[in-house]
Structures are given as C-alpha cells and as structure tokens.
Enzyme design. Structure first.
Site, mmCIF file in Angstrom:
data_model
loop_
_atom_site.group_PDB
_atom_site.id
_atom_site.type_symbol
_atom_site.label_atom_id
_atom_site.label_comp_id
_atom_site.label_asym_id
_atom_site.label_seq_id
_atom_site.Cartn_x
_atom_site.Cartn_y
_atom_site.Cartn_z
ATOM 1 C CG ASP A 184 -1.989 -1.046 1.156
ATOM 2 O OD1 ASP A 184 -2.567 -1.231 0.075
ATOM 3 O OD2 ASP A 184 -2.229 -1.715 2.189
ATOM 4 C CB SER A 243 6.882 -12.468 46.543
ATOM 5 O OG SER A 243 6.047 -11.350 46.755
ATOM 6 C CG ASP A 289 6.265 -11.865 42.579
ATOM 7 O OD1 ASP A 289 6.428 -13.089 42.667
ATOM 8 O OD2 ASP A 289 5.956 -11.150 43.535
#
Length: 869
Positions: free
Chosen positions: A154, A420, A704
């Site tokens: 295009d 964590s 985590d």
C-alpha cells in the site's frame, strides 16, 4: 550443485531477467554455483558463470570458537548453501476494497542474515508470478526456520500482512531440489509455490560452541581509525559516521576538531558475527558546507567495504584524502565465552555442597539421634522452600526459621529458596555471615522495628529526591529504568535505615565455608503480548550465578545487567544493589488484565481466541521425508485491528523490569527440542518458534514468580541438585493448597518427578499444620513436608504441650485471612503485637510438628542407603 540450480532455471514460462546475489550493500548480477566459493567460503567473482531470473540472497562467512566448560561441546560443523526460489502464488484473496492485492513476498532467515529480503510487488493480481531466487549460507547445526510472509503493498497506509509460512529447512535433503506448494487456505484454494535446494559449499567447516540447546558462533572486532594529515590554525569540526549492520555497536561517530586530538588508542570499534559477512558503511564529512545551510552535509562517495576483505590483524587503508587517512583492522575475538553454557551446577556451588556437609552431617546425627555419622552417600539434601505473600511472608518466615533452628533442622538444610516477600527476609539474613548459627532474635527484633514504623516518611520530599538521583544514576550506567526500580528503592526505605549498599554477590561470604544454606531467589521471564500462562521461563538467582535453566545459560551474579553479545561480555555495568533485585522479585505492579481474570475465574481459556496467535499446520506438496528433529510447516494468520487492540489491552502489563539479555545473539541448536534439559521446561507457545525465543530479545522481561505459580520450588527440581527432602513453607493468601496443586499439575504436564499430593475434602476445608507426602508411589521423588500457614492448635497452645491460660487466649487469636485481617498481602505496617503473634505462629507450627520432620528425614536417609545397596 550445477544440476540443482539448473533445475530452477525455467519451471514455468517467464521472460528472461537476472539473478542478484546480494552481499550486504553489494549486488552482483549473477547466479552462483557451489564451486564459485573460495577456500574461505567467500564468493569468487572470477568463477561466476551464468545468468538467470532476478532475485536477492545473502552469503555468510565461517565463524570459529572455543570453550572451557566440560559440558559444552566444541564441534566442527558444515555450512550449506540454501537456494530459495519464490515462484508464484495463486488465488490470493482481495485485501483492498477497490482492487486486487499488490503482492510481494518477504523472506526472513535470522540465523543467516540480518536483513529481510523481498520480491518485487506484482500490481493488482491475485495470481502473481515472481520467479526470483535468493541464496543463504546456513549452519547445519543451527535450527533454520525460513519465514515466507505475503504482503499487500500500500502506498498510503502500512502494507497489509496477509499470512506467514514457517518452513523448517531440516526437511530438505542435501543435494536435492524440491518444489513446494504450501496450501494456505483450502476453501479459497490459496497457495504459495516455492522451490528449494540445499547443497554443499567449499571451504573449511565452521567451529561452533554448543550445549545442545544454544549455539555460539564466532565474532570479530573491527577497529576504524581516522588520522589527520594537515593541521591548520583554524578549522571546523569534522564528523565521520560508521555503521556495521547487525553489529553490537550499530553506528559510531568520530569527531575531529581544533581542540580534539584523535588518539590511536580510541578507534571506533564494532563487534560483529563473522558468518553474516556484513559491510562497513562510511559517511565522510563534507568538503565544503554552504554558509546558508544549518544542517550537516556529507560526502558519501566512499564505497561500502565488505569486512571479509580486510586482512585479519593488519591495518588496511580504506580511504586516502589530502585531509585525512582512514584505516581499518579486523581481528578475531577471543574464543572463550563470558557466560557458562551447561546444565550442571557451577564449580562454586559444587564446592559449597562439599563444605556444607561438614555442618549437615553432625546436625542430622543429633536430630536423628544416630550413634555414628552418616556417610556422604547416606546424607540427604534438604531444602527449605518458601512462597510469597508480602509483609506476611517476610514476618512468618522469621518465625519458621527460628523454629527450625530450635529443632537443629536448619543446620540440616542445604538450600533456602524464596520469591516475593520471602526474598526480603533472605536478603536481610545473608548480611550476617553466621546468621543460621545464631538464635535469630536480633534479626527478628530488627525486622520488627521496620515492620512497625510509619511508612509515610518514605514518600517525603527528601526521599523523592534520593529516588530521582538513584534512578538517574542507573540510567547513566546504561540500564533501562522503570517503575519497578522505584519500587525497589521504596522497599529499601521500608526495610532499612538509609541507603543499603548490599549486593547479591556479597552473600558469597555468608556461604564460603558452607556455614549457611545456599540462597536461591526466583523470577520468571515473560514476553510482551503473551499471558504468563502462555509464555514464562524460570530464572534463578544465587550469590554465584544468574541463569535460565531451560537454556542452560548462566552469568556471574556480578555481571547480571551487563551487556552481552554471542556469549561475550561487551559492556560491564556495575552490579545492582540488592534493593533493585528485590523490586524485580516482588514486582506486584507487573500485572495485566488476564492475570486479574485468572485470579477470579481460574482459567484464561475464554480469552485464548483473542490472545493467542492463529497458527495452523498446513499441507505441503509433495510430502517430504520426515526427520526426527523437524518442525511442522505452519501458517500464521495475523489478527485484524480489533483483535490486535483487544490482545494488547488484555496482555500489556502495567510495568515490567527489563535487564540486558545475556542470551542475546545465541542461536538455537538444530536438535534443541530433543534435548532432555530443554524438554523438561518446554511449556510455552513459542518453544517451537526458534526465531522468537528469548535469545532474539534485547532485554529480559522479569516479573514476580507469583504471577504464574506462587512457589520457589522449581530450582529444587533441577535433577543436578538431587534434593531429597523439601520443607514447603506456604504463606499464600487465599487458598493455602492452591500453589501446591498448581505445582503438581505443572510437574505432571512437564514430566518432572514430584510426589503425589493426596488430601481429602475434609483436609482441604480444614487444613492442619503439616502434611507429609513421602512420594513412595513415585520413585525418585523428594519427600515433601507441606506447612500451610494456618492457626490451628496455636489458638489453645502457646508452645507444644503447653496450654494457654485464660489470660493468654487472646494471643492465640491470629486472624490470617478474614476480611478484617491485618495480614493482607498489601499491608505495609503491623503493630508490635500483630508482628509478634505472626512470628510466634510460624515458629509454633514448626515446633509442633517435630515428629513429622524427623520422620521425613529418616525416610530420606533410609532411601539413600537403599539406593547404595
């Protein structure tokens, strides 16, 4: 080879044209015969013979290499010449509203070239014919997957991507040619016709370094120097720009001016893969700049230089001018790698295991009340494994460890893993080189001070200025900063007084004599546009190394965050302070919409139609002989604008930690899918798409581990660690059994040996303090002790066998998970009473189950002895 290429000469009637063999930036109007390669594997223009239809191709040079790791192979491997002829397409559906498509085909083979090549566009035609030929030099021990993408060109808008065919070159037989018809849409009878030939090329074989999953290939270093000839009193600055496509550096500039003396010790340097045969693009300064122009004017008359033409180790004059001379020198980089390729434990961890037994054997003798010391082969490897849970897990872990210490079981442990909030506890403990030899009261008291203090001061103007200064410093070091780095600094202020200079590698002194368990911290590597269920890779951090066990690649902890290319250290970045790693290990903010949906509905299946790539196996004619390691030929159909927008909305993460990727530049081995180590962790939707795996990314994207499974158990299931007993300390919110259930399911799917977890419905509704799963029905499985965080007999007993008095009953009321519980995962501050009760609960639950712990240790010892017999 002559016959192979001749077979492509005229498969259908087309007008005559030419074939262009494109070395980067250099075009030769020829068709290449295999015999036209010289002894170095380069094109010999004197032997070029015949012409054919128009096309492009890329020829690569041979790399070389060496490695010191015993588990890493150094192999001499052949390279082949791959000929690809894009012939035609049929019945291509109309992508434009008013006309047929203007089709062209893009060819992408990243294992052979930095560039994407494409055919010419055929205007307004649903049955385009290209008849163009491309050449690639490929490494036989690399997984080469060619991507053939069909586009509609295009002018105004972006070209429409219609589909992509993934074709594994391993399907081809050496010395034969085939014409493939890829059935892209059976209903519309769309198909793409392509011809292939695979032939030997002359020249020496290539030396590669591999661990059976990743392949490292030779890189070279180019030095470019400018030397001035004349010096005038008045002169303007001269800027030279140099570019090597696909090199680590990319583009570099050299500026000469009246106050700048160019030194031969500081040339422009480029590190590049030799096999990709790149070119040096040079942009010279203008001889004369028009006074009316404010922009730089360049003389670009210097031709591009093919780097393989520069003699190794010798200076070569690239350009001579009355103002300056331009020199270049190319040399092979050292053969050794700065990463460790291999699946075994590193030397430092092996040394630690030997030293740790000096503490474990006496401790087991005392705990099990043995008359004699255990022999080495009788000594089980015990690991303490934790789950995350914010400040709740930080606090409860202190209690659990103090309980294990009082039972002398902590000295029996070889590993301690976390994610964590438990990583905050671990990183605090390992500041003390003798922490596990002490009663932990001092550490618990220090943590209480920070857990009970007001956190609002962490957002004062003074702290905000400090945060800004630290983030600016990280950016100057070359890091890609994010909100996760800010979160790490906030954690530092929450848990410490002032700046904390501790680094992960500093923890080596806390295990140098084997005096403490080896700490392992965990995270997962993810990808943009994919949910965590669809793509995640386990990453482990120890004081010695950081690595991905799936690929068997590790770097020294001091080098994590530095920049690597093909396994070589390119730019050393200072090691991060541990607060920034804590931010990664506990990145609560790396969620996306799919994760929230999964929390509430336990499944992403409803959204897979919107968030997964549309990949289909397609038919190919003629069917080729099946090879053990080959991939199916597949078709990718891109989603529409609505699908792309919805996928982005569902999968984009709020923020993510990004670190320089130490896998960058590696390639996947041809047999990587058959490697037992890779197969153990092969669980992502991209594992069979080698061009899109982690080695192609500039950055690792780390989150985590709790965003997949709230567990740090995966490093302990690595067979090389030979873990015999796992104490599973659970501190999750909500369902206490869910992380263990998810682990069992994952291990079953991956074929990882894990004990069967069999809990009754009554137990699941009313969990006890400890469960023993001995894995008797699963040979080779570790013994598992599961400690959910529950308040059971602690309500009535302040210590094992000691009932509470009426005045002490209040201390047993620990509301862990109620709607008004002070122990929410998102709670940042406890009262002293709340903190003390949670520590006491964690300690009590360990002490009250001494019998089960001893039973687990006895079972492990008995099995070790039985195996020896």
């Amino acid at each position: 080879m002559q016959q192979s290429l001749a077979a492509f000469s005229n498969p259908l009637p087309v007008s005559s044209g030419r074939c262009e063999i494109a070395l980067p930036q250099i075009t030769l109007d020829v068709c290449v015969n295999a015999a036209t390669m010289d002894q170095d594997g380069n094109l010999s223009q004197e032997l070029i013979t015949q012409t054919s239809q128009q096309g492009d191709g890329a020829m690569q040079l041979n790399p070389d290499g060496n490695q010191w790791t015993s588990l890493t192979k150094i192999e001499s491997s052949l390279c082949y010449l791959l000929t690809v002829r894009v012939i035609r397409a049929r019945n291509i559906h109309q992508a434009d509203v008013l006309s047929h498509t203007d089709c062209y085909v893009s060819l992408w083979l990243p294992t052979a070239s930095n560039d994407k090549f494409q055919t010419k566009a055929i205007k307004n035609c649903k049955d385009p014919v290209w008849n163009e030929t491309f050449y690639f030099r490929i490494q036989s021990q690399v997984k080469n997957v060619l991507e053939l993408a069909l586009y509609d060109k295009d002018v105004v808008t972006q070209d429409d991507h219609l589909f992509t065919v993934y074709f594994d070159i391993a399907k081809l037989s050496l010395g034969e040619e085939v014409f493939m018809h890829f059935k892209c849409d059976s209903q519309r009878q769309e198909e793409l016709e392509v011809g292939f030939a695979l032939d030997n090329i002359s020249g020496p074989p290539e030396t590669i370094i591999t661990n059976g999953v990743l392949v490292s290939r030779k890189i070279c270093c180019l030095e470019v120097q400018v030397v001035e000839k004349k010096k005038k009193e008045k002169k303007s600055k001269k800027e030279f720009s140099f570019k090597v496509q696909g090199s680590y550096e990319g583009t570099q500039d050299i500026v000469l001016g009246s106050n700048l003396v160019f030194s031969s010790s500081s040339p422009a340097k480029f590190h590049y893969a030799r096999y990709k045969q790149p070119t040096l693009d040079v942009t010279l300064p203008a001889k004369k700049q028009p006074p009316s122009s404010h922009s730089r004017v360049y003389d670009t008359g210097l031709p591009n230089v093919e780097l393989h033409s520069i003699p190794s180790g010798k200076n070569m004059i690239l350009a001579e001018d009355k103002r300056f001379d331009l020199y270049a020198k190319a040399e092979d980089c050292p053969d050794h790698l700065d990463v460790r390729l291999g699946f075994d434990l590193c030397k430092q961890e092996k040394d630690f295991l030997s030293k740790r037994k000096n503490y474990v054997i006496p401790a087991l003798k005392k705990v099990l009340q043995l008359e004699q010391d255990l022999l080495d082969h009788e000594t089980p490897v015990v690991a303490v494994m934790t789950t995350g849970g914010g400040m709740r897990s930080l606090t409860a872990l202190y209690g659990s460890l103090r309980g294990l210490k009082k039972l002398n079981v902590l000295d029996c442990a070889t590993y301690l893993t976390g994610l964590s909030g438990t990583t905050w506890t671990m990183s605090n403990l390992y500041r003390d080189a003798e922490w596990s030899r002490k009663d932990l009261d001092k550490q618990i008291s220090e943590a209480r001070k920070h857990m009970t203090k007001c956190k609002i001061n962490s957002f004062s103007l003074e702290y905000l200025k400090y945060y800004k200064k630290q983030l600016s410093q990280r950016k100057r070091e070359g890091r890609k900063t994010s909100f996760i780095d800010l979160w790490g600094l906030v954690l530092e202020s929450f848990l410490h007084d002032g700046k904390d200079n501790h680094r992960l590698s500093d923890q080596q002194w806390a295990i140098d004599r084997g005096q403490n368990p080896l700490p392992i911290y965990t995270a997962v590597n993810v990808k943009n546009n994919y949910s965590t269920l669809d793509f995640k890779e386990w990453v482990e951090f120890t004081p010695y190394e950081v690595g991905l066990q799936k690929y068997g690649v590790f770097v020294r902890t001091e080098d994590f965050g530095s920049e690597f290319f093909m396994g070589r250290l390119m730019k050393k970045v200072p090691e991060s302070r541990i607060c920034f790693l804590e931010g990664i290990w506990s990145s609560l903010f790396s969620f996306n919409v799919l994760y929230i949906w999964n929390l509430s509905h336990s499944s992403e299946d409803f959204w897979h139609r919107w968030t997964r790539d549309q990949i289909d196996n397609i038919e190919e004619e003629p069917p080729l002989p099946s090879q053990p390691q080959e991939l199916r030929t597949r078709l990718f159909t891109p989603p529409g604008p609505l699908g792309r927008a919805l996928r982005s909305a569902l999968t984009d993460r709020a923020c993510i930690a990004q670190e320089h990727n130490f896998l960058r530049g590696f390639q996947m081995h041809s047999d990587y899918l058959e490697n037992t180590h890779f197969r153990r962790w092969k669980d992502t939707v991209l594992d069979t798409f080698p061009n899109q795996l982690t080695q192609s990314d500039e950055f690792l994207s780390l989150v985590d581990t709790g965003f997949f499974i709230n567990t740090s158990i995966m490093p302990l299931l690595k067979p090389e660690r030979k873990v015999d007993v796992i104490l599973h300390l659970n501190y999750s919110a909500g369902s206490q059994i869910q992380p263990l259930d998810q682990t069992c399911k994952y291990c079953a799917e991956q074929g990882i040996i894990f004990p069967k977890v069999d809990l009754s419905e009554e137990d699941r509704k009313h969990l006890k303090e400890c469960y023993l799963f001995d894995g008797a029905e699963t040979p080779g499985a570790p013994v598992l002790l599961f400690f959910p965080l529950v308040n059971d007999t602690f309500q009535k007993y302040k210590a094992p066998g000691q009932r509470r008095s009426e005045s002490e009953m209040e201390d047993g009321k620990v509301d862990l998970y109620g709607c008004c519980s002070p122990y929410s995962t998102y709670s940042l501050q406890y009262t002293e009473k709340e903190y003390d009760r949670l520590v006491q609960l964690g300690e009590y639950n360990i002490l009250n189950n001494e019998d089960l712990i001893i039973q687990a240790l006895r079972t492990a010892v008995a099995r070790k002895r039985q195996i020896k017999k």
